[in-house]
Design an enzyme around this catalytic site. Structure first.
Site, mmCIF file in Angstrom:
data_model
loop_
_atom_site.group_PDB
_atom_site.id
_atom_site.type_symbol
_atom_site.label_atom_id
_atom_site.label_comp_id
_atom_site.label_asym_id
_atom_site.label_seq_id
_atom_site.Cartn_x
_atom_site.Cartn_y
_atom_site.Cartn_z
ATOM 1 N N ASP A 317 0.832 -1.196 0.000
ATOM 2 C CA ASP A 317 0.000 0.000 0.000
ATOM 3 C C ASP A 317 0.861 1.238 0.000
ATOM 4 O O ASP A 317 1.638 1.483 0.915
ATOM 5 C CB ASP A 317 -0.952 -0.026 1.188
ATOM 6 C CG ASP A 317 -2.047 -1.055 0.971
ATOM 7 O OD1 ASP A 317 -2.763 -0.933 -0.023
ATOM 8 O OD2 ASP A 317 -2.160 -1.979 1.779
ATOM 9 N N THR A 318 0.679 2.024 -1.024
ATOM 10 C CA THR A 318 1.474 3.186 -1.372
ATOM 11 C C THR A 318 0.560 4.047 -2.203
ATOM 12 O O THR A 318 -0.455 3.579 -2.695
ATOM 13 C CB THR A 318 2.702 2.732 -2.203
ATOM 14 O OG1 THR A 318 3.602 2.015 -1.354
ATOM 15 C CG2 THR A 318 3.453 3.886 -2.824
#
Length: 511
Positions: A317-318
């Site tokens: 998750d970015t």
């Protein structure tokens, strides 16, 4: 044009452009909104990398420009002690709920460095949309709402505890105060203010005041490789950006099928990615050099057909965003908490959730990436930027996806540069990736070809062909294959861009 995962963020970026701001201003404004609305992906408690093409022309007015790289990844605190972790029985850095996997967050330092060099508008103006959303509330996105349950009962997460479904109003007054503190007092307002005091308290010896006084953003020399008649740029170590460039360098010398619908096309790309990345855990650290020499590219190209190499993978998750302004300044910016809400720890005074980028450190004694005071961990963040042979900007691109970022970008840039597909087709096209248990464990638990699974998104049509070529294949219906975004500068100066439909609320907005 601005592309991001959230139409609220993209709109804030375009507003900055409308008011005379630069692409850097637009990127900061958009990222500030995302820091409010997307805490499951990024925020003031995370890190940042960026590439900037300044759009300047050399004497005589010919096309050109300079590419610069910004490393705003934080360093481990002065209390970092790998021996103590080993003594507690750890072989790997703690994944969550342990402050020792929380380097000092670099995001705010990154914003300030980017603004100092390329900004035109005051920070208070750039932060205004984010502050308004944090104070008055915003609707929880379809991506945020189902993730809140992971942290709703954590100390400091009261802002998120009431979210049940998409559309629920979320207010984050502590984040609003932090943004106001940065606008009014610069880095001291954040790192030595309310947030910094809370971080010292939470760290209980992991950090010192000197750790927070030290700036965590540096302008560094970007890496570059020539592929498909273009120069492709990324951030140097401690970023894993070299993996994208190495994969492209390998691929540029291989026999690549003309049709992207052919399973052989995915097979060749997967071989290039495997040859580039199989030894990442051994070679990537903040001082690594020589990773892109012609001899190294050629050596790895010869191994592109091997199946006995460990394989990198998969999700994480970015958030990635990009912006290009009317003067030709282009910004490729990626910002992250690492794994979802990061460490699942929240700074107690502002409610800002903290990343867990320290999971990239090694606990092997003497390893060049061993956890230790003042060190930066190996990082998955991989911004990308493309220039034409004359130095002019062709594209800015990037994606979320943990270890899979170079794999996804390899597909995106090959479609764009080798096959001439337009940004909409490039971003929407179905993807493959190497499978793994988390987005960040493959480097520690290398997998042989027998254990490797090539995961396929719906609609690839590659399953039977890849199986016939000897791959273990697994369709992943509805799986997360990255949120990639792309802005292309066309030869006549027009902009074409696409935000990833997988982000559900993303938008590419031009003016």
């Amino acid at each position: 044009m601005v592309c991001s995962i959230d139409h609220l963020a993209s709109a804030a970026g375009v507003t900055a452009l409308d008011r005379g701001g630069s692409a850097a201003d637009a990127a900061i404004a958009a990222n500030a909104v995302l820091a409010v609305t997307s805490p499951h992906m990024c925020g003031l408690g995370g890190d940042l990398f960026a590439l900037v093409h300044d759009g300047s022309a050399p004497a005589g007015g010919a096309p050109g420009g300079t590419v610069r790289a910004l490393n705003a990844s934080g360093r481990a605190g002065s209390g970092a002690d790998a021996g103590r972790l080993r003594g507690e029985g750890h072989r790997l850095m703690p994944h969550r709920l342990d402050v020792r996997s929380v380097p000092v967050p670099g995001c705010v330092d990154g914003w300030l460095a980017l603004h100092a060099r390329y900004g035109r508008l005051p920070l208070a103006e750039l932060f205004a949309p984010a502050i308004r959303l944090a104070r008055d509330g915003f609707p929880a996105s379809p991506l945020l709402a189902p993730r809140v349950r992971d942290v709703a009962d954590r100390p400091g997460a009261a802002d998120l505890a009431g979210v049940r479904t998409a559309g629920d109003r979320v207010r984050r007054p502590g984040v609003a105060r932090a943004l106001e503190a940065v606008a009014a007092g610069g880095r001291a307002g954040f790192y030595l203010g309310e947030f910094g005091e809370g971080l010292l308290e939470l760290g209980a010896g992991e950090y010192t005041r000197a750790d927070l006084e030290r700036a965590h953003a540096d302008w560094v020399e970007p890496l570059r490789v020539r592929a498909f008649g273009h120069d492709v740029w990324s951030a140097p170590p401690n970023s894993q950006g070299y993996l994208l460039l190495l994969s492209l360098g390998i691929l540029d010398g291989l026999d690549l099928p003309h049709s992207t619908t052919s399973a052989a096309w995915a097979h060749v790309l997967a071989g290039a990615a495997r040859a580039a990345a199989h030894d990442r855990v051994a070679v990537l650290h903040e001082h690594a050099t020589g990773l892109l020499s012609p001899a190294e590219i050629e050596r790895r190209r010869a191994a592109a057909g091997r199946r006995d190499l460990p394989v990198p993978a998969a999700d994480g998750d970015t958030t990635y965003l990009c912006a290009v302004d009317g003067d030709g300044l282009g910004v490729s910016l990626i910002q992250s908490n690492a794994s979802g809400f990061g460490s699942f720890l929240f700074e107690p005074r502002t409610g800002i959730n903290l990343h867990n980028r320290g999971i990239g450190f090694s606990l092997e004694p003497g390893h060049p990436a061993e956890y230790g005071p003042g060190r930066r961990p190996p990082h998955t963040l991989t911004p990308a930027l493309v220039t034409r042979p004359d130095g002019s900007l062709r594209a800015v691109a990037g994606t979320m996806g943990g270890d899979a970022q170079p794999q996804i970008l390899l597909q995106v840039l090959t479609r764009l540069l080798r096959h001439g597909q337009d940004p909409g087709a490039v971003i929407a096209a179905p993807r493959w990736r190497f499978g793994s248990d988390t987005g960040f464990d493959t480097w520690q638990r290398a997998k042989s070809a027998e254990g490797t699974v090539v995961e396929l998104e719906d609609g690839t049509g590659w399953q039977d062909g890849l199986s016939a070529l000897g791959h273990r294949v697994s369709p992943v219906p509805g799986g997360a294959f990255g949120h990639a975004h792309l802005i292309e500068v066309l030869p006549d100066g027009m902009l074409a861009g696409a935000a990833d439909p997988r982000s559900l609320t993303g938008a590419a907005i031009g003016r």
